[in-house]
Design a protein around this motif. Structure first.
Motif, short mmCIF file in Angstrom:
data_model
loop_
_atom_site.label_atom_id
_atom_site.label_comp_id
_atom_site.label_asym_id
_atom_site.label_seq_id
_atom_site.Cartn_x
_atom_site.Cartn_y
_atom_site.Cartn_z
N LEU A 1 1.13 -1.27 0.41
CA LEU A 1 0.07 -0.21 -0.30
C LEU A 1 1.00 1.29 0.14
CD1 LEU A 1 -2.94 -0.99 2.49
CD2 LEU A 1 -3.00 -0.57 -0.08
N PRO A 2 -0.10 2.38 -0.38
CA PRO A 2 0.78 3.69 -0.78
C PRO A 2 1.06 4.06 0.80
CG PRO A 2 -0.63 3.43 -1.73
CD PRO A 2 -1.05 2.47 -1.89
N LEU A 3 1.93 4.79 1.26
CA LEU A 3 1.48 5.46 2.40
C LEU A 3 1.00 6.94 2.27
CD1 LEU A 3 2.10 5.53 5.46
CD2 LEU A 3 4.76 6.28 5.54
N GLY A 4 -0.17 6.70 2.85
CA GLY A 4 -0.68 8.10 2.42
C GLY A 4 -1.16 9.23 3.77
N LEU A 5 -0.89 10.61 3.78
CA LEU A 5 -1.42 11.45 5.22
C LEU A 5 -1.65 12.44 5.73
CD1 LEU A 5 1.60 13.16 5.73
CD2 LEU A 5 3.40 11.70 5.72
N LEU A 6 -1.90 13.02 6.11
CA LEU A 6 -2.61 14.49 5.78
C LEU A 6 -1.63 15.39 7.45
CD1 LEU A 6 -6.22 13.91 7.04
CD2 LEU A 6 -5.22 15.11 3.94
N VAL A 7 -0.80 16.48 6.73
CA VAL A 7 -0.40 17.79 7.26
C VAL A 7 -1.02 19.16 7.05
CG1 VAL A 7 1.46 17.86 5.38
CG2 VAL A 7 1.86 18.76 7.20
N GLY B 1 10.31 10.78 -0.50
CA GLY B 1 9.65 11.21 -1.43
C GLY B 1 7.71 11.12 -1.69
N PHE B 2 6.89 11.91 -0.72
CA PHE B 2 5.38 12.21 -0.35
C PHE B 2 5.41 13.30 -1.84
CE2 PHE B 2 6.13 10.00 3.47
CZ PHE B 2 5.00 9.83 3.59
N VAL B 3 4.40 13.04 -1.92
CA VAL B 3 3.80 13.79 -3.09
C VAL B 3 2.03 14.32 -2.63
CG1 VAL B 3 5.12 13.15 -5.27
CG2 VAL B 3 3.09 12.55 -4.76
N ALA B 4 1.89 15.62 -3.30
CA ALA B 4 0.43 16.06 -3.51
C ALA B 4 -0.59 15.05 -3.22
CB ALA B 4 0.89 17.43 -3.73
N ALA B 5 -1.57 14.95 -3.31
CA ALA B 5 -2.59 13.69 -3.40
C ALA B 5 -4.08 14.98 -2.93
CB ALA B 5 -2.24 13.08 -2.64
N GLY B 6 -4.08 15.96 -3.01
CA GLY B 6 -5.20 16.36 -2.91
C GLY B 6 -5.34 17.49 -0.87
N GLN B 7 -6.61 18.40 -0.93
CA GLN B 7 -6.42 18.83 0.21
C GLN B 7 -8.51 18.60 0.97
OE1 GLN B 7 -6.65 23.23 -0.75
NE2 GLN B 7 -4.54 23.37 -1.59
N THR B 8 -8.13 19.27 2.09
CA THR B 8 -9.26 18.48 3.12
C THR B 8 -8.90 19.04 4.03
OG1 THR B 8 -10.61 17.10 4.30
CG2 THR B 8 -8.60 16.65 4.19
N HIS C 1 -9.17 23.16 10.22
CA HIS C 1 -8.31 23.60 9.51
C HIS C 1 -8.11 23.12 8.27
CE1 HIS C 1 -5.99 24.79 13.71
NE2 HIS C 1 -7.23 24.70 13.55
N ARG C 2 -7.05 23.67 7.46
CA ARG C 2 -6.58 23.11 6.60
C ARG C 2 -5.93 21.97 6.15
NH1 ARG C 2 -7.24 26.60 1.31
NH2 ARG C 2 -5.87 25.72 -0.29
N TYR C 3 -5.80 21.18 5.67
CA TYR C 3 -4.58 19.58 5.55
C TYR C 3 -4.48 20.19 3.75
CZ TYR C 3 -5.29 19.74 10.40
OH TYR C 3 -5.49 19.84 11.94
N LEU C 4 -3.09 19.29 3.72
CA LEU C 4 -2.77 18.48 2.49
C LEU C 4 -3.24 17.00 2.64
CD1 LEU C 4 -0.08 21.38 1.80
CD2 LEU C 4 -2.03 21.29 1.15
N ARG C 5 -3.19 16.33 1.92
CA ARG C 5 -3.40 14.73 1.63
C ARG C 5 -1.54 14.65 1.44
NH1 ARG C 5 -5.94 10.97 3.51
NH2 ARG C 5 -8.13 12.04 3.75
#
Length: 187
Positions: free
Chosen positions: A143-149, A163-170, A175-179
């Motif tokens: 599985l890819p590793l995902g997170l919110l920051v 190696g993390f890349v942007a995959a959206g926002q929420t 508060h606003r987070y980048l996925r």
């Protein structure tokens, strides 16, 4: 200085709960229905030794620096995010509070809920060791590793270096987070 990473144990609650709350802040308060970080950390400490929820010792890795706890990572398969949040929904409902818990992990990823180090060990490889251990778990589960920051969080630089890349926002807890997502390595 030597960093080792091990699975958390029930007895790690006193170390883990305040560090988790310091890191997740408003999300921890919303998750526990608490008005302060101290109250939220207390609730998290009560939950930590229990199984079947997202902040359990069973979902946590502890990093030790020269034999003492120095950081932690909480991670779980995103496909289990909704059931792992149910105990917090039930807790909120039992307190007469709205049981609106937004599940963060997504199906198809190993979700890194929390990565935290003690302030006095930052820059000593603890976060990197934890992130490598999480990446290895993701690789083992294919599985890819995902997170919110949270936007503006300096930890984002560490994730990009790994190696993390942007995959959206929420939006969560106001508060606003980048996925971000760390793709699986090509074989």
């Amino acid at each position: 200085m030597s960093v080792t990473v091990r699975p958390a144990q029930v007895f790690d609650a006193g170390f883990a709960a305040p560090l988790i709350q310091q890191t997740i802040g408003a999300i921890g308060q919303a998750l526990t229905g608490s008005a302060s970080d101290d109250e939220a950390a207390h609730v998290i400490a009560q939950f930590f030794p229990l199984r079947g929820h997202r902040l359990s010792f069973t979902q946590t890795l502890i990093a030790e620096l020269d034999g003492r706890p120095a950081g932690l990572a909480v991670l779980y398969p995103g496909e289990f995010a909704v059931p792992l949040d149910q105990p917090f929904r039930d807790f909120l409902k039992s307190r007469g509070l709205p049981d609106q818990v937004v599940s963060e992990g997504l199906p198809g990823e190993l979700y890194l809920d929390t990565l935290a180090t003690l302030p006095d060990v930052r820059g000593q490889g603890v976060g990197t060791a934890l992130l490598r251990a999480c990446s290895e778990k993701a690789r083992q589960q294919s599985l890819p590793l995902g997170l919110l920051v949270e936007e503006g969080n300096p930890a984002q630089r560490l994730y990009v270096r790994h190696g993390f890349v942007a995959a959206g926002q929420t939006q969560l807890a106001g508060h606003r987070y980048l996925r971000l997502r760390q793709p699986l390595p090509e074989l």
